[in-house]
Design an enzyme around this catalytic site. Sequence first.
Site, PDB file in Angstrom:
ATOM      1  N   ARG A  14      -1.822 -99.798  28.328  1.00 52.39           N
ATOM      2  CA  ARG A  14      -2.302-101.153  28.602  1.00 52.39           C
ATOM      3  C   ARG A  14      -1.844-101.655  29.973  1.00 52.39           C
ATOM      4  O   ARG A  14      -2.551-102.394  30.638  1.00 52.39           O
ATOM      5  CB  ARG A  14      -1.827-102.110  27.505  1.00 52.39           C
ATOM      6  CG  ARG A  14      -2.649-101.979  26.221  1.00 52.39           C
ATOM      7  CD  ARG A  14      -2.205-102.951  25.162  1.00 52.39           C
ATOM      8  NE  ARG A  14      -3.181-103.018  24.081  1.00 52.39           N
ATOM      9  CZ  ARG A  14      -2.999-103.658  22.937  1.00 52.39           C
ATOM     10  NH1 ARG A  14      -1.847-104.299  22.727  1.00 52.39           N
ATOM     11  NH2 ARG A  14      -3.924-103.680  22.013  1.00 52.39           N
ATOM     12  N   LYS A  74     -12.946 -99.596   4.351  1.00 46.22           N
ATOM     13  CA  LYS A  74     -13.536-100.636   3.505  1.00 46.22           C
ATOM     14  C   LYS A  74     -14.729-101.342   4.125  1.00 46.22           C
ATOM     15  O   LYS A  74     -14.712-101.720   5.291  1.00 46.22           O
ATOM     16  CB  LYS A  74     -12.465-101.679   3.161  1.00 46.22           C
ATOM     17  CG  LYS A  74     -11.310-101.121   2.337  1.00 46.22           C
ATOM     18  CD  LYS A  74     -10.323-102.215   1.969  1.00 46.22           C
ATOM     19  CE  LYS A  74      -9.219-101.676   1.063  1.00 46.22           C
ATOM     20  NZ  LYS A  74      -8.269-102.736   0.681  1.00 46.22           N
ATOM     21  N   GLY A 121      -8.501 -99.452  16.941  1.00 49.40           N
ATOM     22  CA  GLY A 121      -7.317 -98.598  16.935  1.00 49.40           C
ATOM     23  C   GLY A 121      -7.525 -97.216  16.354  1.00 49.40           C
ATOM     24  O   GLY A 121      -7.205 -96.196  16.985  1.00 49.40           O
ATOM     25  N   GLY A 147      -9.401-106.487  17.548  1.00 48.49           N
ATOM     26  CA  GLY A 147     -10.095-107.616  16.944  1.00 48.49           C
ATOM     27  C   GLY A 147     -11.192-108.180  17.823  1.00 48.49           C
ATOM     28  O   GLY A 147     -12.272-108.528  17.352  1.00 48.49           O
TER      29      GLY A 147
END
Length: 395
Positions: free
Chosen positions: A36, A193, A353, A376
Amino acid sequence: MGWKTLDNMDLNGKRVLTRVDINVPMEDGHVTDATRIERIVPTITDIRKQGGSPVLLAHFGRPKGQFVPEMSLAPLVPALEAAFGCTVTFVERPSREWIDAQPKDAVILVENTRFTPMEEANDPAMAGFLATLGDVYCNDAFSAAHRAHASTAGVAHLLPSCAGRLMQAELRALEAALSNPKRPVGAVVGGAKVSSKLDLLMNLVEKIDVLIIGGGMANTFIAAQGGDLGASLQEADLHDTARDIMDKAASAGCRIVLPVDGRVSREFKAGATSEMVALNAHTKLASDQMVLDAGDEAIEAVEAEFAVLKTLIWNGPFGAFEIAPFDTATVAAAKAAATRTNAGQLITVAGGGDTVAALNQAGVADDFTYISTAGGAFLEWMEGKELPGVAALMQ
């Protein structure tokens, strides 16, 4: 493109308040993965080339509005200096007077923005204070752009604002993938999921031509069609939702591709014995059998889909890629996408991720057109949601 870049700003002699994401993994006070940090280097370099002085704003960890010594940004200074090739001056309590006393080309790092509850509350008083520290605001933290915080959204309204190089690259890649893609466009959406990606699936089927579903999510869709998948991970309470998604896709002209076979085992462990089993509405597995990966025929079908696509978005693996042999499908599909990308036949944009980890494991991360550093924010963008940190730049 309604946002400005560094190329549109006069930075000469200016203090450039620069929001970055340097929330990197650390061990014993040392950075263990500087990815990063490395990705913000172009922004810092360009600001300084244009005669500007970067004043870095960043968060680290989740201090919940309190001062937590272990979450100070001070230990990151050596890694930042190594990446930037210059001195980085750390300040715990900055003021404009102090900043103006620093050299004109100084790189300044301000302490963790989340050490006060005013940051996450997007308190106007904090945004106003931050605005006094700079002349121009540059947001280079797309990964934090889904948060309406003082340092990501509030301050952007108070200063001339632009996107940094990493933010610019993220936005252009995502616009190319979803807003104005080369067609046909497809998406791989995998993971455990359906419930965690409902909004994503609902948005994608209206914008793309092919939706390829993998992982535990695929089990839920197959079970919703009547398949008995034994002990496989699946969400029985979402069968109706899965059918709704399939109906919506059909109405929108989006084909859904589910695995036609899977790697099935009675043990969830590395090297477990497995067999290939057809997956469809008539599948009936034993009560202790689990589908842990897409099968060989399924991946051949996926590779055939890739062969006609012009744009591919990727989020999530095809199976339990962390353990062999259940990484087979993910690795094979990733290599197929990379081959077409390298041949100039496919634009590939990936994020999340697990996705990045899977592509690294397959050894093809550098071959994709673009890999998002965001988790996100990447998902929320694909879900069609407005990102406060991006919206704040649209002025």
